[in-house]
Motif scaffolding. Structure first.
Motif, short mmCIF file in Angstrom:
data_model
loop_
_atom_site.label_atom_id
_atom_site.label_comp_id
_atom_site.label_asym_id
_atom_site.label_seq_id
_atom_site.Cartn_x
_atom_site.Cartn_y
_atom_site.Cartn_z
N LEU A 123 0.83 -1.21 0.00
CA LEU A 123 0.00 0.00 0.00
C LEU A 123 0.87 1.26 0.00
O LEU A 123 0.43 2.33 -0.42
CB LEU A 123 -0.88 -0.04 1.25
CG LEU A 123 -1.81 1.11 1.59
CD1 LEU A 123 -2.84 1.30 0.49
CD2 LEU A 123 -2.52 0.84 2.91
N GLU A 124 2.10 1.15 0.47
CA GLU A 124 2.99 2.31 0.57
C GLU A 124 3.99 2.39 -0.59
O GLU A 124 4.96 3.12 -0.54
CB GLU A 124 3.69 2.30 1.94
CG GLU A 124 2.72 2.77 3.04
CD GLU A 124 3.07 2.30 4.45
OE1 GLU A 124 3.96 1.44 4.58
OE2 GLU A 124 2.46 2.79 5.40
N THR A 125 3.70 1.67 -1.67
CA THR A 125 4.60 1.64 -2.84
C THR A 125 4.92 3.04 -3.36
O THR A 125 6.07 3.35 -3.69
CB THR A 125 3.96 0.81 -3.97
OG1 THR A 125 3.89 -0.54 -3.53
CG2 THR A 125 4.78 0.89 -5.26
N ASP A 137 13.81 2.31 3.25
CA ASP A 137 13.37 1.36 4.29
C ASP A 137 12.30 2.02 5.15
O ASP A 137 12.46 3.18 5.53
CB ASP A 137 14.55 0.98 5.21
CG ASP A 137 15.62 0.17 4.48
OD1 ASP A 137 15.61 0.16 3.23
OD2 ASP A 137 16.47 -0.42 5.16
N HIS A 138 11.26 1.28 5.49
CA HIS A 138 10.19 1.84 6.33
C HIS A 138 9.81 0.83 7.40
O HIS A 138 9.54 -0.33 7.09
CB HIS A 138 8.99 2.19 5.46
CG HIS A 138 7.73 2.43 6.24
ND1 HIS A 138 7.68 3.35 7.28
CD2 HIS A 138 6.49 1.88 6.16
CE1 HIS A 138 6.44 3.33 7.79
NE2 HIS A 138 5.71 2.45 7.14
N THR A 139 9.80 1.27 8.66
CA THR A 139 9.39 0.39 9.77
C THR A 139 8.42 1.13 10.69
O THR A 139 8.26 2.35 10.60
CB THR A 139 10.59 -0.07 10.63
OG1 THR A 139 11.05 1.04 11.43
CG2 THR A 139 11.72 -0.61 9.78
N HIS A 140 7.81 0.35 11.59
CA HIS A 140 6.94 0.91 12.62
C HIS A 140 7.63 0.72 13.97
O HIS A 140 7.09 0.11 14.88
CB HIS A 140 5.58 0.21 12.62
CG HIS A 140 4.92 0.19 11.27
ND1 HIS A 140 4.20 -0.88 10.80
CD2 HIS A 140 4.86 1.13 10.30
CE1 HIS A 140 3.73 -0.59 9.58
NE2 HIS A 140 4.13 0.62 9.26
N ALA A 141 8.86 1.22 14.08
CA ALA A 141 9.71 0.97 15.25
C ALA A 141 9.02 1.38 16.55
O ALA A 141 8.48 2.49 16.66
CB ALA A 141 11.02 1.73 15.10
N ARG A 198 2.39 9.03 14.48
CA ARG A 198 1.52 7.89 14.81
C ARG A 198 1.53 6.81 13.71
O ARG A 198 0.52 6.22 13.39
CB ARG A 198 0.09 8.35 15.11
CG ARG A 198 0.05 9.21 16.36
CD ARG A 198 -1.31 9.71 16.71
NE ARG A 198 -1.69 10.89 15.95
CZ ARG A 198 -1.23 12.11 16.18
NH1 ARG A 198 -0.37 12.33 17.15
NH2 ARG A 198 -1.63 13.11 15.46
N HIS A 199 2.72 6.64 13.12
CA HIS A 199 2.82 5.62 12.07
C HIS A 199 4.19 4.94 12.05
O HIS A 199 4.28 3.73 12.23
CB HIS A 199 2.51 6.25 10.71
CG HIS A 199 2.55 5.28 9.57
ND1 HIS A 199 1.77 5.37 8.46
CD2 HIS A 199 3.30 4.17 9.38
CE1 HIS A 199 2.01 4.38 7.64
NE2 HIS A 199 2.96 3.63 8.18
N GLY A 200 5.28 5.72 11.86
CA GLY A 200 6.57 5.03 11.78
C GLY A 200 7.66 5.92 11.21
O GLY A 200 7.55 7.15 11.22
ZN LIG Z 1 3.70 1.76 7.46
#
Ligand SMILES: [Zn+2]
Length: 700
Positions: A123-125, A137-141, A198-200
């Protein structure tokens, strides 16, 4: 947080995958796995990663492409093909649009894949496409969420991570977030990373290592900042000891499971759930603390968690663990109230989601209980484990927030839209196997018929407690089945002659998956002896296993089903000898006849609980794969001697003596068990012969 980068591992990974996928995608996959290995960064299918490169088209032209993680794919175990390639130049043109719905965006992504067989990209392409860096790189750390989910978050993020980290306000994932991220990047092209409220967090680099190390460095800074600013701990009078909480799980989980199981009817099958406990020191401090309730009933850390946990957990503050009847009423009331509130939440917001389905499941996914910890619910063990792991990290992050400030989550209408958007719901869509969500306990599972029954149940989606006497045979069977069916297999030692062992095994299964729906009473032993020669002790040994053991397991099953309150099935593996006994086989035939009669009595006594008790009566099952029948190890030599046959000859003798000339296998017996377990007819107290047709042994 430590970097897990290793030059040796990276080289090995690149060497393995370079020829087929190219060096860039190989290293992309390697560092995605490093991120996935860190639960404090991403859980299960969370987070996403990408690399930009080219793909050769049919004319041999190298066309710009972005390889981006597939939606829902778990980074911990991702392979190079988990990053489908999409036409990058086309995706960049989409930025000119004012808006794009999820459905339209999915269509654009799928129609611009380079390989039509690819899974759907994340969804975040478009975020990955619009940020003009090679690796993203994307995380929800956890540590970043502990900063972004606070009052005054933007300032805290800047203070913790430095001025060269870009902050983007809270926007639901999708097209508009991608546009906002792109604009924010262009305003600060020197930025090292980007935090979404509130996401990452997002990081980037020219190499896989650079993007990965930036993630580790920024998250480490957030962790250090939280540690430094923590000035309070949760207030707890006396935290519940872990042993006490674990003991309560075995009693509480079946009640919860029974209440959340959809009772089947002719229109729809029974649909049980799996309930996994989370009992840890941290969870107990959280639920036992004075702040626990208020913190628990705040929104989730990020919208990504909604489909797994729902917007809110069920909080049961005053459970009376010493009074089972009262406890049942308390949990039932709490579940009913939760479901009413959930219907009201849907009614408040349903108009904001165009394709909102009429039918939805209003039941809780996470229950928090002072004195116990948490119970996580899912359609199977895997789904429940995801909910449990999210609950564990949510507790850690909310505890960290409480140590320094006030928690601030997403507003309710945003939560609703995210929970019911098609892209997210698609991750949950599962085709249920006939016994999905069911739990079976099989006794004598290390034998030939037991092994065949376990395998058949597992192939049909069941979770199976493989039980037998403790030892090497049980361990080997558990390991073999576990290798094929993963978290749906549990080896549980059980001695049917010892009521304490039987009770403990049932409790172990309740703590493992929340309860039991199907008990297969299969353990049994044989003895070859004429009545004249029979030693009384030898006969009594068979009585202990075949009669006492059956009684003990039936009794425990009956108590369990009454406690769980959602019905159940019992199948006794009987024998053709009950109807047509054999000479020199009196001890077996008589004790199995007693067991058979006990099961028929159980069918009378348990029907009011919607518990069905049925029997299957096989003849002459010699083995299942490499597993030899223990019964035939006892009987075979005597019968071979009596008839002057070798092993093959004896098998052939049994095959030709039945009407259908059929060799009876453990799988045939398992099919009969499956017929009863799937409740295809309203039948109890019945026997299915699995013997190829033996007129003398036909039940009547
Ligand atoms: Zn995300």
């Amino acid at each position: 947080m430590q970097s897990r980068w290793s030059d040796d591992d990276a080289r090995r990974f690149a060497d393995e995958h370079r020829a087929r996928w190219g060096e860039d995608l190989a290293l992309r996959t390697y560092t995605s796995r490093l991120l996935g290995a860190e639960p404090a960064l991403v859980l299960h299918g969370g987070g996403n990663t990408s690399v930009k490169g080219t793909v050769a088209n049919a004319f041999g032209d190298e066309v710009p492409a972005i390889f981006v993680k597939a939606s829902g794919r778990d980074m911990a175990s991702i392979e190079p093909d988990g990053h489908p390639a999409v036409d990058l130049e086309y995706l960049l043109k989409l930025r000119a649009l004012a808006d794009l719905t999820d459905e339209a965006m999915t269509n654009e992504l799928r129609t611009h894949l380079f390989d039509h067989r690819s899974p759907t990209p994340s969804l975040e392409t478009l975020v990955h496409a619009f940020i003009p860096k090679k690796y993203v790189d994307h995380t929800h750390a956890d540590a970043v969420l502990a900063l972004t989910n606070q009052v005054g978050a933007a300032n805290l993020v800047r203070e913790a991570l430095g001025e060269n980290v870009i902050v983007v306000d809270s926007i639901a994932p999708g097209f508009l977030l991608a546009k906002a991220a792109a604009a924010a990047f262009e305003a600060r092209p020197d930025g090292r990373g980007m935090v979404w409220m509130r996401h990452g967090i997002v990081t980037w680099g020219d190499t896989a290592r650079e993007a990965y190390e930036a993630m580790i460095e920024l998250v480490s800074r957030a962790e250090a900042f939280l540690k430094e600013k923590a000035s309070r701990t949760l207030r707890v009078d006396v935290p519940t000891p872990i042993d006490t909480a674990v003991g309560r799980v075995a009693r509480v989980a079946p009640i919860v499971r029974g209440l959340l199981t959809r009772r089947g009817d002719d229109a729809a099958p029974r649909r049980p759930v799996i309930v996994l406990p989370l009992v840890s020191a941290e969870a107990l401090v959280f639920v036992d603390s004075k702040e626990g309730r208020a913190l628990a009933l705040t929104p989730p850390l990020t919208s990504d968690h909604l489909i797994r946990t729902r917007a809110l957990p069920l909080w049961l503050g005053d459970a009376d663990y010493d009074d089972p009847a009262k406890l049942r009423v308390q949990i039932a009331t709490a579940v009913r109230e939760y479901e009413e509130q959930y219907h009201a939440y849907v009614a408040r917001h349903r108009s904001s989601v165009p394709d909102m389905p009429d039918a939805y499941d209003p039941s809780p996914r996470v229950l928090l209980m002072p004195g116990l910890g948490a119970l996580a619910v899912g359609a199977d063990a895997e789904a429940a484990a995801i909910a449990r792991d999210i609950a564990e990290h949510t507790i850690a992050v909310k505890t960290a927030v409480a140590a320094m400030g006030g928690y601030l989550g997403l507003p309710e209408r945003d939560l609703f839209k995210m929970e019911f958007r098609g892209f997210q719901q698609a991750k949950l869509r599962d085709v249920r196997a006939p016994l999905g969500g069911h739990v079976a306990l099989v006794t004598g599972a290390a034998g030939a018929i037991g092994a065949g029954v376990c395998q058949k149940l597992l192939e049909n989606g069941c979770h199976v407690a493989v039980t037998d006497l403790a030892g090497e045979r049980l361990d080997r069977m558990t390991a073999d089945l576990g290798a094929r069916f993963g978290p749906r297999v549990a080896g549980v030692p059980l001695d049917v002659t010892d009521p304490t062992s039987v009770a403990e095994a049932f409790a172990t299964v309740a703590r493992t998956w929340g309860g039991i729906d199907l008990v297969v009473v299969n353990a049994g032993i044989g003895l070859v002896s004429s009545l004249a020669e029979m030693a009384l002790e030898a006969f009594q040994k068979l009585e202990r296993v075949n009669v006492d053991g059956t009684l003990t397991v039936l009794a425990e099953a009956g108590r369990h089903f009454a406690h769980q309150g959602s019905g159940g099935d019992i199948v006794l593996v009987s024998t053709k000898n009950v109807f047509a006994p054999g000479a020199r086989f009196g001890a077996y035939s008589a004790t199995k006849a007693a067991a058979h009669q006990l099961a028929r009595i159980a069918s009378l006594e348990l029907a009011d609980l919607d518990v069905r008790v049925n029997m299957v009566s096989p003849d002459a099952v010699f083995s299942h794969g490499a597993v030899k029948s223990g019964l035939w190890a006892e009987v075979g030599p005597d019968r071979m001697k009596a008839r002057g046959l070798d092993e093959k000859g004896l098998e052939e003798y049994y095959r030709t003596r039945n009407l259908l000339k059929a060799r009876v296998t453990a799988e045939h017996v398992a099919n009969a068990v499956l017929f009863f377990a799937t409740r295809q007819t309203p039948t109890t107290g019945a026997t299915i012969p699995v013997d190829g047709g033996l007129p003398d042994a036909t039940p009547r």
